[in-house]
Design an enzyme around this catalytic site. Sequence first.
Site, PDB file in Angstrom:
ATOM      1  N   ASN A  13       0.949  -1.143   0.157  1.00  0.00           N
ATOM      2  CA  ASN A  13      -0.012   0.083  -0.043  1.00  0.00           C
ATOM      3  C   ASN A  13       0.814   1.124  -0.219  1.00  0.00           C
ATOM      4  O   ASN A  13       1.624   1.649   1.056  1.00  0.00           O
ATOM      5  CB  ASN A  13      -0.993  -0.128   1.201  1.00  0.00           C
ATOM      6  CG  ASN A  13      -1.670   1.175   1.156  1.00  0.00           C
ATOM      7  OD1 ASN A  13      -1.746   1.962   0.255  1.00  0.00           O
ATOM      8  ND2 ASN A  13      -2.294   1.463   2.650  1.00  0.00           N
ATOM      9  N   TRP A  14       1.040   1.934  -1.293  1.00  0.00           N
ATOM     10  CA  TRP A  14       2.040   3.051  -1.390  1.00  0.00           C
ATOM     11  C   TRP A  14       1.277   4.317  -0.552  1.00  0.00           C
ATOM     12  O   TRP A  14       2.010   5.309  -0.415  1.00  0.00           O
ATOM     13  CB  TRP A  14       2.267   3.401  -2.804  1.00  0.00           C
ATOM     14  CG  TRP A  14       3.046   2.284  -3.348  1.00  0.00           C
ATOM     15  CD1 TRP A  14       3.345   1.021  -2.937  1.00  0.00           C
ATOM     16  CD2 TRP A  14       3.426   2.492  -4.904  1.00  0.00           C
ATOM     17  NE1 TRP A  14       3.933   0.595  -3.998  1.00  0.00           N
ATOM     18  CE2 TRP A  14       3.981   1.248  -5.125  1.00  0.00           C
ATOM     19  CE3 TRP A  14       3.254   3.438  -5.779  1.00  0.00           C
ATOM     20  CZ2 TRP A  14       4.611   0.966  -6.439  1.00  0.00           C
ATOM     21  CZ3 TRP A  14       3.756   3.058  -7.165  1.00  0.00           C
ATOM     22  CH2 TRP A  14       4.468   1.764  -7.380  1.00  0.00           C
ATOM     23  N   GLY A 181       2.657   2.124  10.800  1.00  0.00           N
ATOM     24  CA  GLY A 181       3.495   3.353  10.539  1.00  0.00           C
ATOM     25  C   GLY A 181       4.267   3.532  11.796  1.00  0.00           C
ATOM     26  O   GLY A 181       4.967   4.534  12.116  1.00  0.00           O
ATOM     27  N   SER A 221       3.600  -2.355  10.445  1.00  0.00           N
ATOM     28  CA  SER A 221       4.939  -2.334  10.583  1.00  0.00           C
ATOM     29  C   SER A 221       5.853  -3.459  10.222  1.00  0.00           C
ATOM     30  O   SER A 221       6.642  -3.887  11.008  1.00  0.00           O
ATOM     31  CB  SER A 221       5.370  -1.774  11.997  1.00  0.00           C
ATOM     32  OG  SER A 221       4.926  -0.541  12.233  1.00  0.00           O
ATOM     33  N   GLY A 242       2.854  -1.016   4.406  1.00  0.00           N
ATOM     34  CA  GLY A 242       2.840   0.281   4.017  1.00  0.00           C
ATOM     35  C   GLY A 242       4.127   0.916   3.600  1.00  0.00           C
ATOM     36  O   GLY A 242       4.709   0.643   2.486  1.00  0.00           O
ATOM     37  N   GLY A 243       4.707   1.418   4.604  1.00  0.00           N
ATOM     38  CA  GLY A 243       5.989   2.047   4.229  1.00  0.00           C
ATOM     39  C   GLY A 243       7.203   1.128   3.724  1.00  0.00           C
ATOM     40  O   GLY A 243       7.947   1.629   2.843  1.00  0.00           O
TER      41      GLY A 243
HETATM   42  C1  PEP Z   1      -0.731   0.288   6.347  1.00  0.00           C
HETATM   43  O1  PEP Z   1      -0.770   1.465   5.942  1.00  0.00           O
HETATM   44  O2  PEP Z   1      -1.357  -0.558   5.855  1.00  0.00           O
HETATM   45  C2  PEP Z   1       0.487  -0.348   6.921  1.00  0.00           C
HETATM   46  C3  PEP Z   1       0.437  -1.684   7.221  1.00  0.00           C
HETATM   47  O3  PEP Z   1       1.340   0.481   6.880  1.00  0.00           O
HETATM   48  P1  PEP Z   1       2.916   0.166   7.592  1.00  0.00           P
HETATM   49  O4  PEP Z   1       3.596  -1.085   6.981  1.00  0.00           O
HETATM   50  O5  PEP Z   1       3.754   1.382   7.437  1.00  0.00           O
HETATM   51  O6  PEP Z   1       2.879   0.203   9.069  1.00  0.00           O
END
Ligand code: PEP
Length: 263
Positions: A13-14, A181, A221, A242-243
Amino acid sequence: MVAVTRTPLTAGNWKMNLDHLQALALVQKLHWTLKDAKHEDGSVEVAIFPPFTDLRTVQTLIDADKIPFALGAQDLSAHTSGAYTGEVSGAFLAKLDCRYVIIGHSERREYHNETDEVVAAKVQAALTHGLVPVVCVGETAADLEEFGASAVPVGQLRIALAGVPADADIVVAYEPVWAIGSGQAATPEQAQDVCATLRTVVAEVVGEDAAARTRILYGGSVKSSNIAGFMREPDVDGALVGGASLVADEFAAIIRYQKHVGV
Ligand code: PEP
């Protein structure tokens, strides 16, 4: 529950990052990185979720270079067409060869006031247009303290899946809001507990067969250093990232979890 093999799904997920030119560069780099590492396509399904404005560019690249990544959008309208300024129809996403659409991400719930009812309407819209909804559920830190880990995601999922036909193809993502995040991922045991409970919800609301074949992802995360722990759990079928999905080497290492760690 019927025993089936579920192909793991690694979804990136960008969020609101990367314009369409930056998107091209990242997809190419990710593809080359996996090729260089002799990654076995098919061992894990890879799906990427760029911003709407990148979708056409990424679709064209994937198609031209035969890149084995599925494409998805980060949201869709509950409506098919009409006077809904700024919204994007699932019909348009399907025309761009999107296979997936994220629905009910905690950032949409928090910043765009998406209720469980809106999420349910969007799930129906996705299915109407032949898209696979990636239904996100998860508890905040306050929910966790007050109700424990499962109560809120279970309630969200029951509403989101109401009326989903037994043969529908869906994906569920368990994303504890406190882990998104924050660098503070859930433990594999915590993820397993909630994902197993969510599978029983899919069984009750959609049916036993659906529960056996539905991929349930963990998100929050996820990194190359912790993915293996999650993937060892029987009810965790992949990750929503995400990140770390914005960094080609790191996302490739997450996709290749079977190789760089013993699972
Ligand atoms: C997300 O936003 O779906 C997510 C899991 O973000 P991150 O991996 O950055 O925690």
